[in-house]
Design an enzyme around this catalytic site. Structure first.
Site, mmCIF file in Angstrom:
data_model
loop_
_atom_site.group_PDB
_atom_site.id
_atom_site.type_symbol
_atom_site.label_atom_id
_atom_site.label_comp_id
_atom_site.label_asym_id
_atom_site.label_seq_id
_atom_site.Cartn_x
_atom_site.Cartn_y
_atom_site.Cartn_z
ATOM 1 N N PHE A 59 0.806 -1.218 0.000
ATOM 2 C CA PHE A 59 0.000 0.000 0.000
ATOM 3 C C PHE A 59 0.845 1.277 0.000
ATOM 4 O O PHE A 59 0.294 2.388 -0.031
ATOM 5 C CB PHE A 59 -0.960 0.002 1.202
ATOM 6 C CG PHE A 59 -0.285 -0.106 2.547
ATOM 7 C CD1 PHE A 59 0.302 0.994 3.161
ATOM 8 C CD2 PHE A 59 -0.241 -1.332 3.207
ATOM 9 C CE1 PHE A 59 0.921 0.885 4.392
ATOM 10 C CE2 PHE A 59 0.383 -1.446 4.454
ATOM 11 C CZ PHE A 59 0.964 -0.328 5.043
ATOM 12 N N ARG A 87 -1.595 8.364 20.999
ATOM 13 C CA ARG A 87 -1.966 7.165 20.238
ATOM 14 C C ARG A 87 -3.322 6.634 20.708
ATOM 15 O O ARG A 87 -4.129 6.146 19.918
ATOM 16 C CB ARG A 87 -0.898 6.071 20.401
ATOM 17 C CG ARG A 87 0.467 6.437 19.821
ATOM 18 C CD ARG A 87 0.563 6.203 18.340
ATOM 19 N NE ARG A 87 0.532 4.804 17.987
ATOM 20 C CZ ARG A 87 0.701 4.354 16.743
ATOM 21 N NH1 ARG A 87 0.907 5.206 15.735
ATOM 22 N NH2 ARG A 87 0.665 3.077 16.489
ATOM 23 N N THR A 93 -5.318 1.857 13.965
ATOM 24 C CA THR A 93 -5.026 2.223 12.574
ATOM 25 C C THR A 93 -6.260 2.045 11.679
ATOM 26 O O THR A 93 -6.554 2.895 10.843
ATOM 27 C CB THR A 93 -3.863 1.357 12.044
ATOM 28 O OG1 THR A 93 -2.742 1.515 12.927
ATOM 29 C CG2 THR A 93 -3.452 1.762 10.645
ATOM 30 N N ARG A 104 -10.197 8.391 15.399
ATOM 31 C CA ARG A 104 -10.533 7.508 14.272
ATOM 32 C C ARG A 104 -11.840 6.765 14.510
ATOM 33 O O ARG A 104 -12.621 6.546 13.576
ATOM 34 C CB ARG A 104 -9.388 6.530 14.026
ATOM 35 C CG ARG A 104 -8.153 7.178 13.401
ATOM 36 C CD ARG A 104 -6.958 6.258 13.438
ATOM 37 N NE ARG A 104 -5.779 6.790 12.747
ATOM 38 C CZ ARG A 104 -4.562 6.266 12.863
ATOM 39 N NH1 ARG A 104 -4.364 5.206 13.640
ATOM 40 N NH2 ARG A 104 -3.545 6.792 12.221
ATOM 41 N N ASN A 114 -7.631 7.566 7.361
ATOM 42 C CA ASN A 114 -7.812 7.553 8.823
ATOM 43 C C ASN A 114 -7.478 8.866 9.520
ATOM 44 O O ASN A 114 -7.217 8.901 10.718
ATOM 45 C CB ASN A 114 -7.118 6.338 9.450
ATOM 46 C CG ASN A 114 -5.616 6.340 9.256
ATOM 47 O OD1 ASN A 114 -5.053 7.319 8.788
ATOM 48 N ND2 ASN A 114 -4.967 5.259 9.642
ATOM 49 N N HIS A 117 -2.300 11.313 11.962
ATOM 50 C CA HIS A 117 -1.084 10.560 12.271
ATOM 51 C C HIS A 117 -0.601 10.918 13.673
ATOM 52 O O HIS A 117 -0.727 12.057 14.093
ATOM 53 C CB HIS A 117 0.039 10.913 11.283
ATOM 54 C CG HIS A 117 1.397 10.449 11.746
ATOM 55 N ND1 HIS A 117 1.840 9.160 11.556
ATOM 56 C CD2 HIS A 117 2.379 11.085 12.452
ATOM 57 C CE1 HIS A 117 3.046 9.030 12.101
ATOM 58 N NE2 HIS A 117 3.400 10.177 12.653
ATOM 59 N N GLU A 128 10.384 12.748 13.730
ATOM 60 C CA GLU A 128 9.354 13.306 12.854
ATOM 61 C C GLU A 128 9.214 14.822 13.020
ATOM 62 O O GLU A 128 9.025 15.540 12.030
ATOM 63 C CB GLU A 128 8.022 12.585 13.106
ATOM 64 C CG GLU A 128 8.080 11.128 12.638
ATOM 65 C CD GLU A 128 6.913 10.269 13.111
ATOM 66 O OE1 GLU A 128 5.986 10.792 13.769
ATOM 67 O OE2 GLU A 128 6.923 9.054 12.828
HETATM 68 P P1 DAT Z 1 -0.576 4.227 12.324
HETATM 69 O O1 DAT Z 1 -0.912 5.394 11.410
HETATM 70 O O2 DAT Z 1 -1.750 3.843 13.167
HETATM 71 O O3 DAT Z 1 0.680 4.470 13.123
HETATM 72 P P2 DAT Z 1 1.050 2.496 10.626
HETATM 73 O O4 DAT Z 1 2.222 3.298 11.079
HETATM 74 O O5 DAT Z 1 1.124 1.013 10.727
HETATM 75 O O6 DAT Z 1 -0.302 2.960 11.386
HETATM 76 O O7 DAT Z 1 0.726 2.842 9.107
HETATM 77 C C1 DAT Z 1 0.841 4.172 8.641
HETATM 78 C C2 DAT Z 1 -0.302 4.463 7.715
HETATM 79 O O8 DAT Z 1 -0.230 3.614 6.580
HETATM 80 C C3 DAT Z 1 -1.679 4.217 8.313
HETATM 81 O O9 DAT Z 1 -2.138 5.296 9.088
HETATM 82 C C4 DAT Z 1 -2.499 4.004 7.074
HETATM 83 C C5 DAT Z 1 -1.544 3.264 6.159
HETATM 84 N N1 DAT Z 1 -1.729 1.795 6.289
HETATM 85 C C6 DAT Z 1 -1.255 1.003 7.277
HETATM 86 N N2 DAT Z 1 -1.618 -0.275 7.106
HETATM 87 C C7 DAT Z 1 -2.341 -0.288 5.957
HETATM 88 C C8 DAT Z 1 -3.014 -1.298 5.222
HETATM 89 N N3 DAT Z 1 -3.006 -2.571 5.628
HETATM 90 N N4 DAT Z 1 -3.685 -0.926 4.096
HETATM 91 C C9 DAT Z 1 -3.684 0.343 3.666
HETATM 92 N N5 DAT Z 1 -3.070 1.342 4.312
HETATM 93 C C10 DAT Z 1 -2.416 1.037 5.434
HETATM 94 MG MG MG Z 2 2.665 4.691 12.497
#
Ligand code: DAT
Ligand code: MG
Length: 151
Positions: A59, A87, A93, A104, A114, A117, A128
């Site tokens: 993705f 968080r 997520t 969310r 979503n 961040h 960051e």
């Molecule tokens: P978070 O934003 O909760 O820290 P993450 O760091 O695992 O989650 O992922 C960053 C972003 O990437 C997340 O907000 C949305 C996208 N994402 C994560 N997993 C995904 C998936 N399985 N399909 C599509 N988008 C995804």
């Molecule tokens: Mg993340």
């Protein structure tokens, strides 16, 4: 107790849907301190650096397209325990799995949209904030309410 910093960002869908005030409010009301804030059109290279740990995910291209599709609101928030607490305020997520009461859980329906961040560790919070803000864009200040939030 260690003061931490976290990078919070309203993603392009949150900006387009008019949720900026709502999202800022949740961190403000909780009692954390805002130390940086700007509306910003993110260049592709910055989005790729920010999400570099996800580079190999299927993705990833869509994620970069999404994050660069319109302006985002970049924020730095400060406080004891702010990284983990933010968080929790944000929720899981996948918004369908996020608890009601979380950002969310209340405001989104799909992982790919979503709305917000939040950094996942104090180290990533530092990384960051340094990535998204230039020197001089962050403020050191003492909120008037400080003595009413912590004894
Ligand atoms: P978070 O934003 O909760 O820290 P993450 O760091 O695992 O989650 O992922 C960053 C972003 O990437 C997340 O907000 C949305 C996208 N994402 C994560 N997993 C995904 C998936 N399985 N399909 C599509 N988008 C995804
Ligand atoms: Mg993340």
């Amino acid at each position: 107790e260690q003061v931490e910093e976290t990078y919070i960002m309203v993603k392009p869908d949150g900006v387009q849907r008019g949720l900026v005030g709502e999202i800022i409010s949740r961190f403000e009301r909780k009692g954390f301190k805002l130390s940086g804030l700007k509306l910003f059109q993110c260049p592709r290279e910055l989005a790729e650096e920010h999400y570099k740990d996800l580079q190999s995910k299927p993705f990833f291209p869509k994620l970069i397209e999404y994050i660069t599709s319109g302006p985002v609101v970049c924020m730095a928030w400060e406080g004891v325990g702010v990284v983990a607490s933010a968080r929790k305020l944000i929720g899981s997520t996948n918004p369908l799995q996020a608890e009601p009461g979380t950002i969310r859980g209340d405001l989104a329906v799909q992982t790919g949209r979503n709305v917000v961040h939040g950094s996942d560790s104090p180290e990533n919070g530092q990384r960051e904030i340094a990535l998204w803000f230039k020197e001089g864009e962050l403020c050191q200040w003492t909120p008037a309410q400080a003595p009413w939030l912590r004894e």
